[in-house]
Design an enzyme around this catalytic site. Structure first.
Site, PDB file in Angstrom:
ATOM      1  N   CYS A   1      42.338  43.135  28.499  1.00 47.93           N
ATOM      2  CA  CYS A   1      42.908  42.377  29.313  1.00 47.93           C
ATOM      3  C   CYS A   1      43.402  40.849  28.647  1.00 47.93           C
ATOM      4  CB  CYS A   1      42.849  42.733  30.237  1.00 47.93           C
ATOM      5  SG  CYS A   1      42.415  43.932  30.685  1.00 47.93           S
TER       6      CYS A   1
ATOM      7  N   ASN B   1      44.749  35.997  34.738  1.00 45.65           N
ATOM      8  CA  ASN B   1      44.303  36.250  33.700  1.00 45.65           C
ATOM      9  C   ASN B   1      44.391  34.721  32.813  1.00 45.65           C
ATOM     10  OD1 ASN B   1      42.856  38.121  33.825  1.00 45.65           O
ATOM     11  ND2 ASN B   1      43.967  40.070  32.990  1.00 45.65           N
TER      12      ASN B   1
ATOM     13  N   THR C   1      48.768  49.774  30.039  1.00 38.99           N
ATOM     14  CA  THR C   1      50.468  48.517  29.877  1.00 38.99           C
ATOM     15  C   THR C   1      49.810  48.184  28.662  1.00 38.99           C
ATOM     16  OG1 THR C   1      49.548  46.920  31.555  1.00 38.99           O
ATOM     17  CG2 THR C   1      50.848  48.756  32.243  1.00 38.99           C
TER      18      THR C   1
HETATM   19  C1  UDX Z   1      39.738  40.504  32.416  1.00 39.80           C
HETATM   20  C2  UDX Z   1      38.928  40.155  33.927  1.00 39.80           C
HETATM   21  O1  UDX Z   1      37.784  38.665  33.720  1.00 39.80           O
HETATM   22  C3  UDX Z   1      39.347  40.634  34.802  1.00 39.80           C
HETATM   23  O2  UDX Z   1      39.584  39.525  36.004  1.00 39.80           O
HETATM   24  C4  UDX Z   1      41.015  41.123  34.836  1.00 39.80           C
HETATM   25  O3  UDX Z   1      40.949  42.209  35.611  1.00 39.80           O
HETATM   26  C5  UDX Z   1      40.860  42.339  33.746  1.00 39.80           C
HETATM   27  O4  UDX Z   1      40.347  41.157  32.500  1.00 39.80           O
HETATM   28  P1  UDX Z   1      37.556  41.584  31.167  1.00 39.80           P
HETATM   29  O5  UDX Z   1      38.341  41.465  30.015  1.00 39.80           O
HETATM   30  O6  UDX Z   1      36.967  42.943  31.437  1.00 39.80           O
HETATM   31  O7  UDX Z   1      38.055  40.604  32.104  1.00 39.80           O
HETATM   32  O8  UDX Z   1      36.514  40.718  30.300  1.00 39.80           O
HETATM   33  P2  UDX Z   1      36.242  38.912  30.742  1.00 39.80           P
HETATM   34  O9  UDX Z   1      34.589  39.314  31.516  1.00 39.80           O
HETATM   35  O10 UDX Z   1      37.195  38.568  31.361  1.00 39.80           O
HETATM   36  O11 UDX Z   1      35.819  38.585  29.339  1.00 39.80           O
HETATM   37  C6  UDX Z   1      37.010  38.396  28.649  1.00 39.80           C
HETATM   38  C7  UDX Z   1      36.749  38.242  27.003  1.00 39.80           C
HETATM   39  O12 UDX Z   1      36.888  36.366  26.969  1.00 39.80           O
HETATM   40  C8  UDX Z   1      35.441  38.428  26.217  1.00 39.80           C
HETATM   41  O13 UDX Z   1      35.816  38.826  24.851  1.00 39.80           O
HETATM   42  C9  UDX Z   1      34.644  37.451  26.892  1.00 39.80           C
HETATM   43  O14 UDX Z   1      33.365  37.658  25.443  1.00 39.80           O
HETATM   44  C10 UDX Z   1      35.106  36.378  26.213  1.00 39.80           C
HETATM   45  N1  UDX Z   1      34.509  34.381  27.210  1.00 39.80           N
HETATM   46  C11 UDX Z   1      34.525  35.224  28.444  1.00 39.80           C
HETATM   47  C12 UDX Z   1      34.206  33.385  26.712  1.00 39.80           C
HETATM   48  O15 UDX Z   1      34.415  33.778  25.000  1.00 39.80           O
HETATM   49  N2  UDX Z   1      33.661  32.524  27.119  1.00 39.80           N
HETATM   50  C13 UDX Z   1      32.938  32.524  28.656  1.00 39.80           C
HETATM   51  O16 UDX Z   1      33.194  31.524  29.290  1.00 39.80           O
HETATM   52  C14 UDX Z   1      33.891  34.335  29.608  1.00 39.80           C
END
Ligand code: UDX
Length: 448
Positions: free
Chosen positions: A266, A214, A87
């Site tokens: 996401c 999220n 989506t």
């Molecule tokens: C996210 C949600 O965590 C998950 O529960 C949902 O199902 C999908 O979206 P994801 O997109 O796989 O998962 O990555 P995530 O680990 O959440 O990180 C997202 C972004 O945030 C990354 O670019 C990461 O580098 C950044 N991030 C994460 C930060 O900049 N700082 C942090 O402290 C944590």
């Protein structure tokens, strides 16, 4: 053995299909993309996700996991169907594009005779289940089929998707009947028996749990990055600030890592979609803060470009820039809304020559940015570089020996936009090591 189908074999669907096979189900994965189905049928994940290839290989070999492009086969195979299609953000809008979800319903439902449960896992705007339920009723009005809908949002993170699917923090289901809830309880019995909370609720609440989660995570990241902006102005250190905050159990340290901010398929599109949907519902004012969360996040990218330009003596023209990282996060090859590539792209537009290093995402990145050079060796990327930009915190970058890197780079200048390198070690080796939200960088070494 219960049979299920999983429709959509992207990051979510392929992982869900393999994990459901691991839990003992007979699984048929469906996708329109024949190339993807052919790779999956041969036991290979069409993307990088730790542990997934092994699981797909194991269960395609055992015969418990098969793949097909045929909806007719799906309808024949099972009476439980998981919907895992994408989506994405609608082009030219902040809203979610639901065309894939809609087309699965329109194609699959007319092929079903008898009873079936469709379980949506894709992230959708609140109200989607109600709309799809009405569409299903319309499609089955003239037949004997009894097709019910449930929603079971997925919280897996790329990079730990297999673990997150097999041992989730919680199972959330939105249902319209006790029968649907019972079917979901039975399907997830092995997880429930191991103590994982099972939370059953109405459709709208289940849809909202995912976007609320999220939104909260994105807010936490942007909060610490807003503090980084203040630290930059005040001469303070945001990593120390974050560490000190994390000891308060009410705050916690997870998702409080300051740096270049969030990207991926996401978080960015989900917060935008949430604002768009809340606005449609007349409560846009309740989530306006998410616009600021988005803005803070995007400002980190601009700040990184500005800082890199300062480090290059005010212009990127004729400068070689080593970009460490292309994936939106480590342990993934996903480049959707990658902060690293957004920065590289902006610098390239300003005249910089980009060499990208990433251990998994170079193929995907090369397709989108054919003008960049690519390597999987950080030292090769550093060769003759005026500045190294550390933009995705793969473990391999923390292992680079700064003394060795010094033999490759043109200038000993590195910007750690993820605050995960050992700055003291790099400085000891003679490098100027700048970062986001910490001390203002000292003047860069003279340009040659
Ligand atoms: C996210 C949600 O965590 C998950 O529960 C949902 O199902 C999908 O979206 P994801 O997109 O796989 O998962 O990555 P995530 O680990 O959440 O990180 C997202 C972004 O945030 C990354 O670019 C990461 O580098 C950044 N991030 C994460 C930060 O900049 N700082 C942090 O402290 C944590």
């Amino acid at each position: 053995m219960t049979s299920i189908t999983v429709i959509g074999t992207g990051y979510l669907g392929a992982t869900h299909a393999a994990c459901m096979a691991e839990l003992g189900y007979d699984v048929l994965g469906i996708d329109r993309d024949a190339q993807k189905i052919s790779e999956l049928s041969q036991g290979c994940a069409p993307f990088y996700e730790p542990g997934l290839n092994e699981l797909i290989a194991k269960h395609t070999a055992s015969g418990r996991l098969r793949f097909s492009t045929s909806f007719a086969e799906a309808a024949d195979f099972a009476d439980v169907h998981f919907l895992c299609v994408g989506t994405p953000q609608l082009p030219g809008s902040d809203a979610a594009d639901l065309r894939h979800v809609d087309s699965v319903i329109d194609e699959l439902v007319p092929l079903i005779d008898g009873q079936a449960l469709l379980i949506g896992k894709s992230t959708v705007p609140v109200g989607t289940c109600a709309r799809l339920g009405a569409r299903i009723a319309q499609l089955t009005a003239a037949s004997d089929a009894r097709v019910e809908l449930a929603w079971n949002p997925e919280f897996l993170r790329e990079g730990s998707a297999v673990k997150d699917t097999l041992t989730p923090d919680r199972l959330v289901v939105g249902v319209g009947s006790i029968a649907a809830e019972d079917t979901l309880r039975d399907l997830y019995r092995p997880l429930i028996n191991s103590g994982i909370p099972f939370l059953s609720m109405d459709f709208a609440t289940a849809e909202l749990v995912k976007v609320a989660a999220n939104s909260f995570l994105a807010t936490k990241i942007s909060f610490i990055n807003a503090m980084a902006e203040v630290c930059e102005a005040a001469g303070a250190d945001v990593t120390q600030l974050s560490q000190a905050l994390s000891h308060d159990p009410r705050i916690g340290g997870r998702f409080l890592s300051p740096g270049l901010g969030f990207g991926g398929g996401c978080l960015p599109k989900d917060i935008r979609g949430f604002v768009a949907r809340a606005t449609e519902l007349g409560v846009g004012h309740s989530v306006t803060f998410l616009k600021e969360v988005d803005a803070i996040n995007l400002r980190r990218r601009t700040r990184t470009v500005e800082l890199a330009r300062e480090l290059c003596g005010g212009t990127f023209e004729g400068k070689r820039i080593a970009v460490w990282g292309a994936a939106f996060k480590p342990d993934s090859d996903d480049i959707r809304d990658s902060p690293a590539l957004a920065v590289a792209d902006a610098i390239s537009d300003l005249g910089g020559h980009i060499t990208v290093c990433d251990p998994q995402a170079t193929d995907n990145a090369r397709r989108r940015h054919p003008s960049f050079s690519f390597t999987e060796d950080p030292l090769v990327a550093a060769k003759d570089a005026h500045v190294i930009l550390h933009l995705t915190e793969w473990a391999m970058f923390q292992d680079v020996d700064p003394d060795l890197a010094a033999q490759y780079a043109r200038r000993l200048c590195i910007l750690d936009a993820r605050n995960t390198l050992d700055a003291a070690r790099w400085r000891l080796a003679g490098w100027q090591c700048a970062s986001l939200g910490r001390q203002a960088p000292k003047p860069a070494p003279a340009l040659t």
